[in-house]
Design an enzyme around this catalytic site. Structure first.
Site, PDB file in Angstrom:
ATOM      1  N   HIS A  24       0.834  -1.195   0.000  1.00 22.44           N
ATOM      2  CA  HIS A  24       0.000   0.000   0.000  1.00 22.44           C
ATOM      3  C   HIS A  24       0.877   1.256   0.000  1.00 22.44           C
ATOM      4  O   HIS A  24       0.689   2.169  -0.823  1.00 22.44           O
ATOM      5  CB  HIS A  24      -0.903  -0.019   1.234  1.00 22.44           C
ATOM      6  CG  HIS A  24      -1.710   1.216   1.437  1.00 22.44           C
ATOM      7  ND1 HIS A  24      -3.054   1.296   1.179  1.00 22.44           N
ATOM      8  CD2 HIS A  24      -1.358   2.455   1.895  1.00 22.44           C
ATOM      9  CE1 HIS A  24      -3.501   2.502   1.458  1.00 22.44           C
ATOM     10  NE2 HIS A  24      -2.479   3.230   1.910  1.00 22.44           N
ATOM     11  N   GLU A  25       1.831   1.311   0.925  1.00 21.00           N
ATOM     12  CA  GLU A  25       2.682   2.500   1.039  1.00 21.00           C
ATOM     13  C   GLU A  25       3.575   2.668  -0.180  1.00 21.00           C
ATOM     14  O   GLU A  25       3.933   3.797  -0.536  1.00 21.00           O
ATOM     15  CB  GLU A  25       3.527   2.418   2.307  1.00 21.00           C
ATOM     16  CG  GLU A  25       2.730   2.362   3.599  1.00 21.00           C
ATOM     17  CD  GLU A  25       1.757   3.524   3.755  1.00 21.00           C
ATOM     18  OE1 GLU A  25       2.033   4.614   3.187  1.00 21.00           O
ATOM     19  OE2 GLU A  25       0.722   3.349   4.413  1.00 21.00           O
ATOM     20  N   HIS A  28       1.838   4.929  -2.653  1.00 20.73           N
ATOM     21  CA  HIS A  28       2.021   6.348  -2.335  1.00 20.73           C
ATOM     22  C   HIS A  28       3.449   6.800  -2.650  1.00 20.73           C
ATOM     23  O   HIS A  28       3.668   7.853  -3.255  1.00 20.73           O
ATOM     24  CB  HIS A  28       1.748   6.589  -0.844  1.00 20.73           C
ATOM     25  CG  HIS A  28       0.324   6.389  -0.429  1.00 20.73           C
ATOM     26  ND1 HIS A  28      -0.729   6.938  -1.118  1.00 20.73           N
ATOM     27  CD2 HIS A  28      -0.218   5.723   0.633  1.00 20.73           C
ATOM     28  CE1 HIS A  28      -1.865   6.624  -0.513  1.00 20.73           C
ATOM     29  NE2 HIS A  28      -1.581   5.874   0.538  1.00 20.73           N
TER      30      HIS A  28
END
Length: 434
Positions: A24-25, A28
């Site tokens: 997920h990170e 970003h």
């Protein structure tokens, strides 16, 4: 041995959870770097740092509590109206805003003026904030479709599991025959458990849904069923009758307490683990997403029952909200189930796929401090600026997300309370699959 396998299942789930968070990170992080935003930290977990290493301008690390993660981007919140990054106020609400603004500019270095998050165009900020949840969605789809196409899924087949003795309407709340009940067409024609239906009136059938539709669409018709029995093909000629049957939901299931009048033969199909095609797998994934959205919408309504199951004598529903601890326990249970190792692995991967889908849906809620809240702020800024441009008014500038921080703290407080409730429920009255 069972205890060891249970612990192993929990450990493997925690590893899968940590990977999902890092994945997920990474969404970003990669898009932020692509748009030239400086990212001083990439962390998996919260709390004390147990390992970290600096590479280039970013510190990568793992923290003690694997319940989330974050990347720190410089300048996520714009300066105040006076252009200052830091100021002070005696108002507690104003203090929240100013503290958030100050934290957004921590580790500001010379040359960062052109590398701040808020200076990027709204569409770029939307991409950066959406990339994290989107990575979870990608992972969920890849895992789910991969499992469906390789290991397969529980599927009703054209093989006969049980033949009904008599005609009983689905609307009747009984399973046993009574005096005067007519013999079921399947039994009268000689259909037997273990028979595999391969053709309906000469047309080949390989799918239960198609066979079910053929049966329901032909009430009163005498048909020819071709079945495989003991390695040979046998033709039987039952006459379908009209009967009340359960209404289907179009997704392989049935609508509770809903009935329709249709053709009926009188047998129960066997269930087997059957690999699905790519199209069938995508359809199943769509159903999973639809169920996930419905579960998220109905979440507030489930809180009273969850409270009663936690602090009262209520039962924990199978579809009750479940947190990381509960999911880890389910992962442990999967590894102790008396099923083939391949099915254990498939069940575990489906659990991980469901968790990633939940992360995607939850993070897309348009509420700060979630990713969806930042996306909503960037979209609103785009609307304001484009409207001002069309009306030839002065540019209103970046949307000050910091002004919503009091609301974000309230939302975060609600989430924390809900998380604690689910945590306690997972400990004292967990959801069990065995």
């Amino acid at each position: 041995m069972t205890t060891l396998m249970f612990i192993l299942g929990i450990v493997v789930f925690v590893i899968g959870l940590a990977f999902s968070i890092a994945w997920h990170e990474l969404g970003h992080f990669s898009t932020a770097k692509m748009f030239g935003i400086r990212v001083p930290q990439f962390m998996v977990g919260f709390g004390p740092t147990i390992w970290s290493r600096r590479k280039g301008e970013t510190e990568y690390g793992v923290k003690a509590i694997p319940l989330g993660g974050y990347i720190r981007m410089i300048g996520m919140i714009p300066p105040g109206d006076d252009g200052r990054i830091e100021s002070r106020s005696t108002s507690p609400w104003r203090g929240m805003i100013e503290d958030a603004r100050e934290a957004s500019f921590e580790e500001l270095q010379p040359g960062d003026e052109q590398r701040l998050f808020y200076t990027r165009k709204p569409w770029k900020r939307v991409i950066v904030m959406f990339a994290g949840p989107f990575m979870n969605l990608i992972l969920a789809v890849v895992i789910f479709v991969g499992v469906m196409m390789s290991f397969g899924a529980k599927t009703q087949t054209t093989t006969v599991s049980k033949v009904s003795d008599c005609v009983i309407s689905a609307s009747e709340n009984r399973t046993k025959c009574k005096d005067g009940d007519k013999e079921a067409p399947a039994k009268a024609a000689g259909l037997q458990p273990g028979d595999k239906i391969v053709a309906f009136d000469g047309a080949p059938v390989t799918d239960w849904s198609a066979l079910q539709a053929d049966i329901r669409d032909n009430p009163g018709k005498k048909i020819v069923l071709t079945v495989e029995r003991d390695g040979k093909q046998v033709d039987i000629t039952p006459t379908l009758i009209k009967n009340d049957v359960a209404q289907t939901d179009g997704q392989g299931g049935y609508v509770e307490d809903k009935f329709v009048s249709a053709g009926w033969l009188g047998f129960t199909p066997a269930v087997d683990i059957v690999p699905l095609s790519f199209g069938q797998s995508v359809d199943r994934m769509g159903d999973m997403m639809e169920n996930g959205v419905q579960s998220l919408i109905s979440l507030p309504a489930k809180i009273p029952a969850l409270w009663d199951a936690t602090f009262g004598d209520g039962e924990r529903a199978a579809d009750s909200p479940m947190g990381v601890v509960g999911a880890a326990r389910v992962g442990g249970e999967i590894f102790t189930m008396d099923i083939p190792a391949t099915q254990q692995l498939a069940s575990f991967l489906i659990l991980l796929a469901g968790f990633n889908l939940s992360l995607f849906l939850f993070n897309m809620l348009p509420l700060l401090p979630l990713d969806g809240g930042h996306i909503a702020g960037a979209l609103w800024e785009s609307v304001r600026r484009n409207t001002a441009k069309v009306l030839r008014r002065p540019d209103p500038g970046p949307f000050d997300v910091a002004k919503l921080m009091p609301v974000a703290y309230v939302v975060a407080g609600v989430f924390i309370c809900f998380t604690l409730l689910v945590l306690i429920a997972d400990l004292v009255n967990p959801v069990r699959i065995s």
